[in-house]
Design a protein around this motif. Structure first.
Motif, PDB file in Angstrom:
ATOM      1  N   SER A   4       0.845  -1.202   0.000  1.00 44.88           N
ATOM      2  CA  SER A   4       0.000   0.000   0.000  1.00 44.88           C
ATOM      3  C   SER A   4       0.874   1.243   0.000  1.00 44.88           C
ATOM      4  CB  SER A   4      -0.889   0.017   1.245  1.00 44.88           C
ATOM      5  OG  SER A   4      -1.681  -1.128   1.317  1.00 44.88           O
ATOM      6  N   LEU A   6       0.635   5.509   1.011  1.00 44.46           N
ATOM      7  CA  LEU A   6      -0.086   6.635   1.615  1.00 44.46           C
ATOM      8  C   LEU A   6       0.784   7.876   1.491  1.00 44.46           C
ATOM      9  CD1 LEU A   6      -1.364   5.285   5.062  1.00 44.46           C
ATOM     10  CD2 LEU A   6      -2.758   5.913   3.112  1.00 44.46           C
ATOM     11  N   PHE A  11      -1.083   9.923   6.003  1.00 44.63           N
ATOM     12  CA  PHE A  11      -0.533   9.192   7.154  1.00 44.63           C
ATOM     13  C   PHE A  11      -0.688  10.026   8.431  1.00 44.63           C
ATOM     14  CE2 PHE A  11       3.144   8.233   9.891  1.00 44.63           C
ATOM     15  CZ  PHE A  11       2.867   6.908  10.175  1.00 44.63           C
ATOM     16  N   ARG A  17      -5.098   4.039   9.714  1.00 44.39           N
ATOM     17  CA  ARG A  17      -5.266   3.483   8.366  1.00 44.39           C
ATOM     18  C   ARG A  17      -4.006   2.726   7.947  1.00 44.39           C
ATOM     19  NH1 ARG A  17      -6.229   7.289   3.094  1.00 44.39           N
ATOM     20  NH2 ARG A  17      -6.088   5.653   1.513  1.00 44.39           N
ATOM     21  N   ALA A  18      -2.839   3.294   8.245  1.00 46.27           N
ATOM     22  CA  ALA A  18      -1.572   2.630   7.928  1.00 46.27           C
ATOM     23  C   ALA A  18      -1.422   1.353   8.749  1.00 46.27           C
ATOM     24  CB  ALA A  18      -0.403   3.576   8.175  1.00 46.27           C
ATOM     25  N   ALA A  22      -1.056  -2.332   7.146  1.00 49.74           N
ATOM     26  CA  ALA A  22       0.184  -3.074   7.386  1.00 49.74           C
ATOM     27  C   ALA A  22      -0.083  -4.532   7.747  1.00 49.74           C
ATOM     28  CB  ALA A  22       1.002  -2.402   8.483  1.00 49.74           C
ATOM     29  N   VAL A  27       3.456  -0.824   4.013  1.00 48.81           N
ATOM     30  CA  VAL A  27       2.792   0.434   3.651  1.00 48.81           C
ATOM     31  C   VAL A  27       3.888   1.481   3.439  1.00 48.81           C
ATOM     32  CG1 VAL A  27       1.177   2.229   4.370  1.00 48.81           C
ATOM     33  CG2 VAL A  27       0.783  -0.156   5.050  1.00 48.81           C
ATOM     34  N   VAL A  29       4.989   5.185   2.909  1.00 52.21           N
ATOM     35  CA  VAL A  29       4.527   6.558   3.117  1.00 52.21           C
ATOM     36  C   VAL A  29       5.378   7.433   2.213  1.00 52.21           C
ATOM     37  CG1 VAL A  29       4.208   8.416   4.787  1.00 52.21           C
ATOM     38  CG2 VAL A  29       3.851   6.032   5.482  1.00 52.21           C
TER      39      VAL A  29
END
Length: 84
Positions: A4, A6, A11, A17-18, A22, A27, A29
């Motif tokens: 993913s 973000l 973030f 959400r992260a 995960a 994830v 960022v």
């Protein structure tokens, strides 16, 4: 495993959400569309970092345990023999 992405703004607004993402994979960022950090589950982190097991732990582990041994990392200065 899914990866993913973000933005750093998203973030900062919603770190939960992260954390949720995960659970399914790393994830990334991003800042200005470039990755700046990665959020991992503890399980994924331990796979990457190793678990600092002793030799006794490894030798007494169940037979289906799968791991890789990197001699150069375990023993600084180690040089593998060139058998070619």
């Amino acid at each position: 495993m899914t990866t993913s992405f973000l933005s750093s703004r998203d973030f900062n607004r919603d770190p939960a959400r992260a954390k949720r993402a995960a659970k399914n994979g790393p994830v990334f960022v991003t800042e200005r569309s470039k990755p700046s950090l990665v959020v991992l589950s503890i399980e994924d982190y331990e796979k990457l970092a190793g678990q600092n097991r002793s030799l006794a732990d490894v030798l007494t582990a169940p037979e289906d345990l799968d791991f890789e041994f990197d001699a150069a990392r375990a023993m600084p200065g180690f040089k593998a023999a060139d058998l070619d």
